[in-house]
Design an enzyme around this catalytic site. Sequence first.
Site, short mmCIF file in Angstrom:
data_model
loop_
_atom_site.label_atom_id
_atom_site.label_comp_id
_atom_site.label_asym_id
_atom_site.label_seq_id
_atom_site.Cartn_x
_atom_site.Cartn_y
_atom_site.Cartn_z
N ASP A 242 -11.18 1.36 3.29
CA ASP A 242 -10.26 1.23 2.16
C ASP A 242 -10.94 1.92 0.97
OD1 ASP A 242 -8.81 0.46 -0.07
OD2 ASP A 242 -8.68 -1.66 0.48
N HIS A 243 -10.40 3.08 0.57
CA HIS A 243 -11.08 3.90 -0.44
C HIS A 243 -11.14 3.21 -1.80
CE1 HIS A 243 -12.90 7.38 -2.14
NE2 HIS A 243 -12.46 8.22 -1.24
N ARG A 244 -10.32 2.21 -2.03
CA ARG A 244 -10.39 1.48 -3.28
C ARG A 244 -11.67 0.65 -3.37
NH1 ARG A 244 -5.04 -2.00 -2.64
NH2 ARG A 244 -6.21 -2.41 -0.73
#
Length: 270
Positions: A242-244
């Site tokens: 999850d790039h967040r």
Amino acid sequence: MPAQPQAPTSQPAPAPQPAAAPATPAAAPQVRSLEQMGVQPGSYRLIPLDNIRRVSARRLTEAFRDIPHFPLTVDLRIDNLLEARTRINKALESSGVKVSVNDIVMKAAAVALTRVPEANASFTPEGIALHNHADIAMAVAIEGGLITPVIRAAETKGLAQIATESKDLAKRARDKKLKPHEFQGGTFSVSNLGMFGIKSFSSIINEPGGCILSVGAGIEQPVVEKGQLAVATVMTVTLTCDHRVVDGAIGARFLQAFKPLIEDPIAMLA
């Protein structure tokens, strides 16, 4: 005669503006029937959705659509792991416990998360949550869908305990006897399709975890070792992030910590 002051002229009242139309929610995408897509009526058998598959379909659609995700893939040599597993199972033979490759993968993932705690994280509207324990969710195929029972605080448990818990959770998952707290709240997920001969694949993020590790089959293949051609058993794993929460550098650091634990399981004791 002095000029007489003129009475101020009245200005016309501004024309009333039309009231703004209330915002309407975006229309949900229309789902077409099979017949609308050209499938002939009566040419298929319909299996009604049970609650598990209905909820899974909704959650997976939301996760794939709403989470900015990316994969990182690495090859691991697992000959030492397979040899260590044989020795471990021989030592545990009298207790009836049998450790699987997946049990070792989950333990290695838990240890790697203690070394790269930024990968053991979840996105929340208030901030990034860094978890105190590696609660490893393992994907289990059941009739009607998929469920992810959780090994809690896996970094604190030995391989025998993880093997015992994973076997019990998987059995009760297939019997549909798990309680909600036993399959919710994992901080990191592992999905293993290696037993089906799948070489490599990537998975959809399983919230609230920020990563999911997809584990492929161990396959004998040629490798170059110190300039010489050799044969090794290689397993491909893909970390979907999850790039967040987990950017490329954090994901790469996790795999750097995970790789030596798999290639030399004794390193898990350090």
